[in-house]
Scaffold this motif. Sequence first.
Motif, PDB file in Angstrom:
ATOM      1  N   ALA A  96      -9.749  -4.706  -3.480  1.00 13.40           N
ATOM      2  CA  ALA A  96      -9.297  -3.705  -4.443  1.00 13.40           C
ATOM      3  C   ALA A  96     -10.329  -3.517  -5.547  1.00 13.40           C
ATOM      4  CB  ALA A  96      -7.952  -4.122  -5.031  1.00 13.40           C
TER       5      ALA A  96
ATOM      6  N   LEU B 232     -12.329  -0.128  -6.440  1.00 16.20           N
ATOM      7  CA  LEU B 232     -12.310   0.404  -7.799  1.00 16.20           C
ATOM      8  C   LEU B 232     -13.726   0.674  -8.289  1.00 16.20           C
ATOM      9  CD1 LEU B 232     -10.623   1.111 -10.287  1.00 16.20           C
ATOM     10  CD2 LEU B 232     -10.717  -1.293 -10.955  1.00 16.20           C
TER      11      LEU B 232
ATOM     12  N   VAL C 180      -6.254  -3.443 -11.259  1.00 16.90           N
ATOM     13  CA  VAL C 180      -5.963  -3.890  -9.897  1.00 16.90           C
ATOM     14  C   VAL C 180      -4.545  -4.418  -9.801  1.00 16.90           C
ATOM     15  CG1 VAL C 180      -6.525  -5.654  -8.178  1.00 16.90           C
ATOM     16  CG2 VAL C 180      -8.350  -4.331  -9.239  1.00 16.90           C
TER      17      VAL C 180
ATOM     18  N   THR D 214      -1.981  -1.455  -9.978  1.00 19.52           N
ATOM     19  CA  THR D 214      -1.891  -0.666  -8.737  1.00 19.52           C
ATOM     20  C   THR D 214      -1.404  -1.485  -7.562  1.00 19.52           C
ATOM     21  OG1 THR D 214      -4.191  -1.144  -8.185  1.00 19.52           O
ATOM     22  CG2 THR D 214      -3.754   0.856  -9.481  1.00 19.52           C
TER      23      THR D 214
ATOM     24  N   ILE E 101      -5.607   3.407  -6.686  1.00 22.63           N
ATOM     25  CA  ILE E 101      -6.924   3.054  -7.217  1.00 22.63           C
ATOM     26  C   ILE E 101      -7.832   4.274  -7.263  1.00 22.63           C
ATOM     27  CG2 ILE E 101      -9.020   1.717  -6.737  1.00 22.63           C
ATOM     28  CD1 ILE E 101      -7.185  -0.462  -5.576  1.00 22.63           C
TER      29      ILE E 101
END
Length: 893
Positions: A194, A198, A215, A218, A225
């Motif tokens: 993640a 990002l 992170v 989401t 993201i």
Amino acid sequence: MSTGLDPVLLGRASERQSLDRVLDDARDGRSAVLVIRGEAGVGKTTLLRHCARQASGFRVAHVAGVQSEMELPFAGLHQLCARMLGEVEALPEPQRDALGVALGVTSGAAPDRYLVGLATLSLLSEIAARRPLACLIDDAQWLDAASGQVLGFVARRLHAESVAMIFAVREPLEVRELARLPELTLDGLADEDARALLSTVMPGRLDAAVRDRLVAETRGNPLAILELPSALDTPSTFEAPPARRIEERFVRQLELLDDHARLLLLVAAAEPADDARPVWRAAERLGVDPSATTDTRGLLTIGERVTFRHPLVRSAVYGAAPLERRRAVHAALADAVEETDRRAWHRAAAAPGPDEAVAAALEACAVRAEARGGPGAAAAFLERAGTLSTVPARRAERLLAAAGAKHDAGALDPALALLDALNADALDARGRAQVAILRGQIAFDQLRPGDAARHLAGAARRLEPVDGGLARETYLQALGAAMWDGGGMGEIAAAARAAPPAPAPPAAGDALLDAVARLVTDGHVAAAPALRLALELVLDAPDDWVWFAVAGNAITIAQELWEPDAWRALSARHEDFAREAGALVQLQYALGMQPWVYVLAGDMSRARAAIAEERAIAHATGNPSMAFVEMVRAAWCGEESELIAATRANTPVRGRIGCFAAYAGAILHNGLGRHAEALEAASRAFAPDHLGYGPFVVPELAEAAARTGDSQRLGSVIDWMAERTRVTRTDWSLGTEALVRALAGDGEVAYREAIMRFGRTWLRPQCARTQLLYGEWLRREGRRMAAREQLRAAYETFAAMGMEGFAERARRELAVTGETARRRTVETRDDLTPQERQIATLARDGLTNPEIGARLFLSPRTVEWHMKNVFKKLGIGSRTVLRDVLEGESRGV
């Protein structure tokens, strides 16, 4: 991004491996199905795209469900099959016709949806025979009901075809048609992946603490993201799920667009077909600037098709629009679309209040949907028509019709909710009775036969002054439901007899009602003439859909009259007609009862095959299994653990199912020599309201009573049998009476008469059972040589039929006489699975692979695969040899 993967595939190694295995299985000729489940934005669509890229050498077919209040019958199936219609001519005619009507390319009678499913299965099999086929179904939770049922059925019947079916379903929504299929649950990305994702959309702009907070917020949802840059200036909403937060961000992006762009987005969101032409026509009517599509900031792409960045954009756009603006858009779309049903639906959405003209147009749409075999779509049209009706009576009538269509589509709880919501007082007497009838039918389908009988009986009473014919038909349904529940039959039968009589001469249904009602109120002797007349009329009645309504009661009458040939004929006819009509629900019911015939004929392989097929149909349709005859089969075979498991599977056991469980327990205990337990079980099964069960329960009760010394119970059984044989004199009834007299002390003459009479029927286990009892009696009389003859015959018959409990009892008795029984070896053909045996038998009888597939709701390729296994196990190389290998296993019984 050196991997070349989509960003949201970061770290999806195990998921990609699972999908690759599905494709590999299909390449190797083993069908594979997978349901990907996950929340919105988690990457399900991207994984489907991965499958499409990996499917080298495949033909790839895409289907996408569309969220909309509108439901067109078989819309999803049309997406799947539209480019395959050139292959339809290869299908058997009934399947070809059913699929053509469902897809709207031909006209004809409304097809059974499972026949459409079989046609789809055969079509995909034909396509995959030349090239592996991957069917990728996105947003399956939004498929129209008819398509969802067909595709779920196909997914469960695929076996040996080069077909991969992969569904994507948004959680937390459920798709009943896909229940119990293999699943892959897709969670958010791992934290490391993640963070990497990002960094691709916000490079160098975040410190570690902010990055970790985003992170966490989401929860690793890739779409959330990817949408973060547009939301940096808004406060976080930790408690909201990602899907809700993403929708809210899309709504905020809408606020940045000009009015033309927002209006174009709304037009596209309101038209579910994703066809660009009506969208542009409606936009023009609304004065939208043609350049507006360039101002939607990537939320919408309009080429030949209309494509949103994500389905959540569509729902966000539509949900955020004011009601008046939505109505204006639907009015423009109503003028822009060409298809009649979509036009009517848009006009309904544009209506500011009740509008009888629009309601009538929707009602006409429902008629067309029903004609194509889409009851779910018909229900949607009718429900909307009901809400727009200006006359209270018409509103109630349309909502009642909608509830009936939902019932036909298998949506039982929604159908009940509609019945609860409609104003029954606005209906006339017939309409109010129809409400009760539908409640009764739904209750029966939900395995609540007591409630069903109550509703149906009440409806019949209301119908008496309105429609005598329908009243009698409803009374017959009520009695049938009461038989399953085991209560209330007397009151219903008395009411039926007091109802206005049927016109002369009576039809089969009228005669059945009179016979069953008289049987309940007056007993067997008084009802026997009426029972025989009803049985004759049903046996002579034509095969049509009305016949299904009387089949169950007719089989009960055949049993009550001790007519084994009529029972067997009616059961086989029920099964054959259901197969020919493609009526899978009726076929499931027929296969739920047909094994009883096979068991009492001693053909355990056919019984197992029918039970297995019934379970397969239950699995394919999502309906509960009706294979309670498995209890009786397990009991005759001495399989105590199997009987216990089958009984538990049918709990709570009451009414007819409870009688089955008690009867099966009596057989098992008698076979194992546990006569006290057998007496208790048989006594529970031997009840006045268990119509048709006497021929089966009496031998168990008589043996148990004789072996436990219960002379009073045995005497009552003798009297009960004598009453019946005064008016019902068949080999089955007279043989059973002779057996009871033999057990009560009449001895040899009675035993020989029973064996002679049973030997003239196809009831092989009962004949062997009598030989066993006779042999035991002879052995106790000290006549060992004579006893051996009877016991040897009984042992050989039971062992050949696989009835191990009774076979072991006969073997032990033989040992007492000084003879050791040779244990039979299991032949190779006994290694066949129930389905392999069934297919082999049909092939021996001359059916081709497509004919076998149509009969068993399998594709010809699957049949071919099973035949290869049959040849391998039997050590043969052609179908002609099957006649010798399977000799003695006659068609039918």
